[in-house]
Design an enzyme around this catalytic site. Sequence first.
Site, PDB file in Angstrom:
ATOM      1  N   GLY A  45       3.532  -9.171  -9.536  1.00 19.83           N
ATOM      2  CA  GLY A  45       4.508 -10.165  -9.951  1.00 19.83           C
ATOM      3  C   GLY A  45       5.903  -9.606  -9.778  1.00 19.83           C
ATOM      4  O   GLY A  45       6.087  -8.381  -9.732  1.00 19.83           O
ATOM      5  N   GLN A  50      14.763  -8.614 -10.914  1.00 19.91           N
ATOM      6  CA  GLN A  50      14.346  -7.276 -10.490  1.00 19.91           C
ATOM      7  C   GLN A  50      14.899  -6.891  -9.121  1.00 19.91           C
ATOM      8  O   GLN A  50      14.911  -5.727  -8.767  1.00 19.91           O
ATOM      9  CB  GLN A  50      12.812  -7.164 -10.495  1.00 19.91           C
ATOM     10  CG  GLN A  50      12.222  -7.241 -11.898  1.00 19.91           C
ATOM     11  CD  GLN A  50      10.721  -7.104 -11.847  1.00 19.91           C
ATOM     12  OE1 GLN A  50      10.022  -8.084 -11.635  1.00 19.91           O
ATOM     13  NE2 GLN A  50      10.214  -5.895 -12.007  1.00 19.91           N
ATOM     14  N   CYS A  96       5.249  -2.069 -14.728  1.00 22.60           N
ATOM     15  CA  CYS A  96       6.366  -2.869 -14.239  1.00 22.60           C
ATOM     16  C   CYS A  96       7.064  -2.104 -13.118  1.00 22.60           C
ATOM     17  O   CYS A  96       7.321  -0.909 -13.258  1.00 22.60           O
ATOM     18  CB  CYS A  96       7.339  -3.133 -15.380  1.00 22.60           C
ATOM     19  SG  CYS A  96       8.771  -4.101 -14.896  1.00 22.60           S
ATOM     20  N   LEU A  97       7.348  -2.798 -12.022  1.00 23.92           N
ATOM     21  CA  LEU A  97       8.030  -2.142 -10.900  1.00 23.92           C
ATOM     22  C   LEU A  97       9.424  -1.657 -11.305  1.00 23.92           C
ATOM     23  O   LEU A  97       9.973  -0.759 -10.673  1.00 23.92           O
ATOM     24  CB  LEU A  97       8.133  -3.097  -9.713  1.00 23.92           C
ATOM     25  CG  LEU A  97       6.790  -3.523  -9.095  1.00 23.92           C
ATOM     26  CD1 LEU A  97       6.990  -4.614  -8.056  1.00 23.92           C
ATOM     27  CD2 LEU A  97       6.056  -2.332  -8.483  1.00 23.92           C
ATOM     28  N   HIS A 138       4.681 -11.707 -18.704  1.00 24.34           N
ATOM     29  CA  HIS A 138       5.511 -10.542 -18.362  1.00 24.34           C
ATOM     30  C   HIS A 138       6.705 -10.969 -17.486  1.00 24.34           C
ATOM     31  O   HIS A 138       7.850 -10.586 -17.752  1.00 24.34           O
ATOM     32  CB  HIS A 138       4.627  -9.520 -17.635  1.00 24.34           C
ATOM     33  CG  HIS A 138       5.325  -8.298 -17.141  1.00 24.34           C
ATOM     34  ND1 HIS A 138       5.027  -7.037 -17.590  1.00 24.34           N
ATOM     35  CD2 HIS A 138       6.317  -8.139 -16.223  1.00 24.34           C
ATOM     36  CE1 HIS A 138       5.818  -6.157 -16.970  1.00 24.34           C
ATOM     37  NE2 HIS A 138       6.602  -6.797 -16.125  1.00 24.34           N
ATOM     38  N   GLU A 139       6.432 -11.777 -16.464  1.00 19.30           N
ATOM     39  CA  GLU A 139       7.510 -12.174 -15.540  1.00 19.30           C
ATOM     40  C   GLU A 139       8.512 -13.109 -16.211  1.00 19.30           C
ATOM     41  O   GLU A 139       9.719 -13.006 -15.973  1.00 19.30           O
ATOM     42  CB  GLU A 139       6.932 -12.827 -14.274  1.00 19.30           C
ATOM     43  CG  GLU A 139       6.013 -11.933 -13.445  1.00 19.30           C
ATOM     44  CD  GLU A 139       6.603 -10.572 -13.113  1.00 19.30           C
ATOM     45  OE1 GLU A 139       7.831 -10.456 -12.980  1.00 19.30           O
ATOM     46  OE2 GLU A 139       5.814  -9.600 -13.018  1.00 19.30           O
ATOM     47  N   HIS A 142      11.034 -11.301 -18.134  1.00 16.24           N
ATOM     48  CA  HIS A 142      12.136 -10.749 -17.324  1.00 16.24           C
ATOM     49  C   HIS A 142      13.303 -11.731 -17.236  1.00 16.24           C
ATOM     50  O   HIS A 142      14.465 -11.316 -17.238  1.00 16.24           O
ATOM     51  CB  HIS A 142      11.657 -10.446 -15.896  1.00 16.24           C
ATOM     52  CG  HIS A 142      11.031  -9.098 -15.720  1.00 16.24           C
ATOM     53  ND1 HIS A 142      11.710  -7.927 -16.003  1.00 16.24           N
ATOM     54  CD2 HIS A 142       9.815  -8.723 -15.268  1.00 16.24           C
ATOM     55  CE1 HIS A 142      10.912  -6.894 -15.726  1.00 16.24           C
ATOM     56  NE2 HIS A 142       9.752  -7.341 -15.288  1.00 16.24           N
TER      57      HIS A 142
END
Length: 182
Positions: A45, A50, A96-97, A138-139, A142
């Site tokens: 995701g 990000q 998480c990236l 999660h996304e 963000h």
Amino acid sequence: MLREIITVGDPRLRKRSRPVQKVTPEIRALINDMVETMDAANGVGLAAVQVGEMVRLIIVETPEDEDDPTSGKLFVVINPEIVKMGRETEVGAEGCLSVPGYVGEVERATEVVVRGMDRYGKPFHFRPRGFLARVFQHEIDHCNGVLYTDRLVAPDRIWEVKAGEEEQVEAEHAQRAKVSAV
Ligand code: ZN
């Protein structure tokens, strides 16, 4: 075009993104860049913030799993919103990236209803379950400046992994959890 993924410490990750007013060619180009960037990073995701774009836009693609027809499918959601959160929750590992090198345990609803627009600006509702529901929560966090590290089940429930493996560990954990639940 590959974009650089910003990481913790960058103040933009802590800001609320603004709604997309119109699906312009720039937004479509951003979606294509995000898909390319997520694939290159082996992510499941990615939110626009990000890659440094402060707009409410997420993409999600979980690995293929023959037991789950919603897996392996790319979701693009503009102005995503959780309109309903299931009462049942489950603790699972998340990476998480933008938080390279770590995985932590977070409790999430096992089912949510997400509302938003697709890449053509068409509104839709969707009811992800299980791991997919986790990734959507999660996304969408963000978009509101929230990181999973804010939601750890306990401050010490976070551990180091090899950089680049955050999201694979997460997906594998989800698979294992499912197997052990049988
Ligand atoms: Zn993330």
